[in-house]
Write an enzyme that holds these catalytic residues in place. Structure first.
Site, PDB file in Angstrom:
ATOM      1  N   GLY A  12      88.769 -20.129  -3.471  1.00 51.17           N
ATOM      2  CA  GLY A  12      87.929 -19.150  -2.520  1.00 51.17           C
ATOM      3  C   GLY A  12      88.664 -18.373  -1.135  1.00 51.17           C
ATOM      4  O   GLY A  12      88.378 -18.377  -0.056  1.00 51.17           O
ATOM      5  N   LEU A  84      82.251 -17.680 -12.324  1.00 48.45           N
ATOM      6  CA  LEU A  84      83.347 -17.901 -13.435  1.00 48.45           C
ATOM      7  C   LEU A  84      81.970 -17.865 -14.681  1.00 48.45           C
ATOM      8  O   LEU A  84      82.353 -17.274 -15.855  1.00 48.45           O
ATOM      9  CB  LEU A  84      84.045 -18.759 -14.187  1.00 48.45           C
ATOM     10  CG  LEU A  84      85.385 -18.611 -13.602  1.00 48.45           C
ATOM     11  CD1 LEU A  84      86.353 -19.950 -13.611  1.00 48.45           C
ATOM     12  CD2 LEU A  84      86.425 -17.052 -13.855  1.00 48.45           C
ATOM     13  N   HIS A 103      87.496  -7.350 -10.233  1.00 52.52           N
ATOM     14  CA  HIS A 103      88.171  -7.738 -11.521  1.00 52.52           C
ATOM     15  C   HIS A 103      89.530  -7.802 -11.145  1.00 52.52           C
ATOM     16  O   HIS A 103      90.425  -6.671 -10.919  1.00 52.52           O
ATOM     17  CB  HIS A 103      87.816  -7.390 -12.591  1.00 52.52           C
ATOM     18  CG  HIS A 103      88.871  -7.620 -14.402  1.00 52.52           C
ATOM     19  ND1 HIS A 103      88.315  -8.902 -14.704  1.00 52.52           N
ATOM     20  CD2 HIS A 103      89.521  -7.702 -14.740  1.00 52.52           C
ATOM     21  CE1 HIS A 103      88.817  -9.629 -15.580  1.00 52.52           C
ATOM     22  NE2 HIS A 103      89.939  -7.795 -16.085  1.00 52.52           N
ATOM     23  N   ASP A 144      81.997  -7.989 -17.122  1.00 52.84           N
ATOM     24  CA  ASP A 144      83.237  -6.714 -16.749  1.00 52.84           C
ATOM     25  C   ASP A 144      81.923  -5.323 -16.707  1.00 52.84           C
ATOM     26  O   ASP A 144      83.984  -4.376 -17.400  1.00 52.84           O
ATOM     27  CB  ASP A 144      84.788  -6.966 -17.006  1.00 52.84           C
ATOM     28  CG  ASP A 144      85.323  -8.461 -16.127  1.00 52.84           C
ATOM     29  OD1 ASP A 144      84.389  -9.181 -15.512  1.00 52.84           O
ATOM     30  OD2 ASP A 144      85.962  -8.934 -17.051  1.00 52.84           O
TER      31      ASP A 144
HETATM   32  C1  GRF Z   1      90.802 -13.740  -8.265  1.00 54.95           C
HETATM   33  O1  GRF Z   1      92.092 -13.092  -9.066  1.00 54.95           O
HETATM   34  C2  GRF Z   1      89.656 -12.766  -8.749  1.00 54.95           C
HETATM   35  O2  GRF Z   1      89.880 -11.124  -9.194  1.00 54.95           O
HETATM   36  C3  GRF Z   1      88.805 -13.314  -9.267  1.00 54.95           C
HETATM   37  O3  GRF Z   1      89.392 -14.699  -9.319  1.00 54.95           O
HETATM   38  C4  GRF Z   1      90.227 -14.314  -9.193  1.00 54.95           C
HETATM   39  C5  GRF Z   1      89.670 -15.893  -7.462  1.00 54.95           C
HETATM   40  O4  GRF Z   1      90.838 -15.833  -6.957  1.00 54.95           O
HETATM   41  N1  GRF Z   1      87.863 -12.839 -10.331  1.00 54.95           N
HETATM   42  P1  GRF Z   1      89.785 -17.080  -5.510  1.00 54.95           P
HETATM   43  O5  GRF Z   1      89.068 -18.214  -5.776  1.00 54.95           O
HETATM   44  O6  GRF Z   1      89.042 -15.756  -4.990  1.00 54.95           O
HETATM   45  O7  GRF Z   1      91.381 -17.059  -4.718  1.00 54.95           O
END
Ligand code: GRF
Length: 190
Positions: A12, A84, A103, A144
């Site tokens: 997060g 995810l 992404h 995506d």
């Molecule tokens: C990020 O790299 C985002 O682009 C991808 O997942 C990662 C999430 O990281 N979709 P976080 O949980 O916000 O630290």
């Protein structure tokens, strides 16, 4: 007042950057955090920030009760930040043009199923790309695939490891995601 809902499955750090960015703005609030993972670090952030959170399982995710729970926040945008799971059609239909994702690569390259986290950066390095970056895009029924809102680029160095490249890309995410959300909210408000 405009509300946003953040969807996240992991640590997060993007959620934290978004919360921090809007903290000083009285017209935008992060009204809810949704996670599919009961152990996600983002839930600690939700608790610390006293933001209501929902943990969903696969079944609940497509049910109308979930849509009703989201609707209570009257969100102007649903923000995917490291979420995810594929977004079900019911959700895309309920919030057309109001769901965005980030992404960690320059789509349409290095996207699609299985392309998340460190896998993305490994693939970019294996292909000997000279640059990478981020893509902020609308979400539709396919991974995506929705229209691009913004891309930001960064160089790939010849001695980068996937972790080093990931950290460089994450800095772009933390800077540009909150600002792009702010821009979109202004457009929505008119
Ligand atoms: C990020 O790299 C985002 O682009 C991808 O997942 C990662 C999430 O990281 N979709 P976080 O949980 O916000 O630290």
């Amino acid at each position: 007042m405009q509300s946003v809902i953040i969807f996240a499955s992991g640590g997060g750090s993007n959620a934290a950057a978004i919360i921090q960015y809007f903290r000083g703005q009285s017209n935008v609030r992060v009204a809810m955090i949704v996670s599919n993972n009961p152990n996600a670090g983002v839930l600690d952030i939700a608790k610390r920030e006293e933001i209501p959170f929902l943990i969903v399982d696969r079944k609940a995710f497509s049910e109308s009760l979930f849509l009703e729970q989201l609707a209570t926040a009257e969100p102007a945008l649903l923000i995917l930040a490291g979420f995810l799971w594929k977004i079900p059609e019911s959700l895309v239909k309920a919030y057309p043009g109001k769901i965005i994702n980030i992404h960690p690569a320059l789509l349409p390259g290095y996207g699609g199923k299985g392309m998340y986290g460190i896998h993305v950066h490994k693939a970019v390095l294996e292909a000997r790309e000279r640059e990478s970056g981020i893509t902020i895009h609308y979400v539709n029924e396919r991974y995506d695939d929705g229209a691009t809102v913004l891309q930001a680029h960064c160089p790939v160095m010849s001695d980068d490891t996937p972790q080093v490249l990931a950290a460089r890309v994450l800095k772009l995410e933390h800077y540009f995601y909150p600002r792009t959300i702010g821009f979109l909210l202004e457009q929505i408000a008119g």
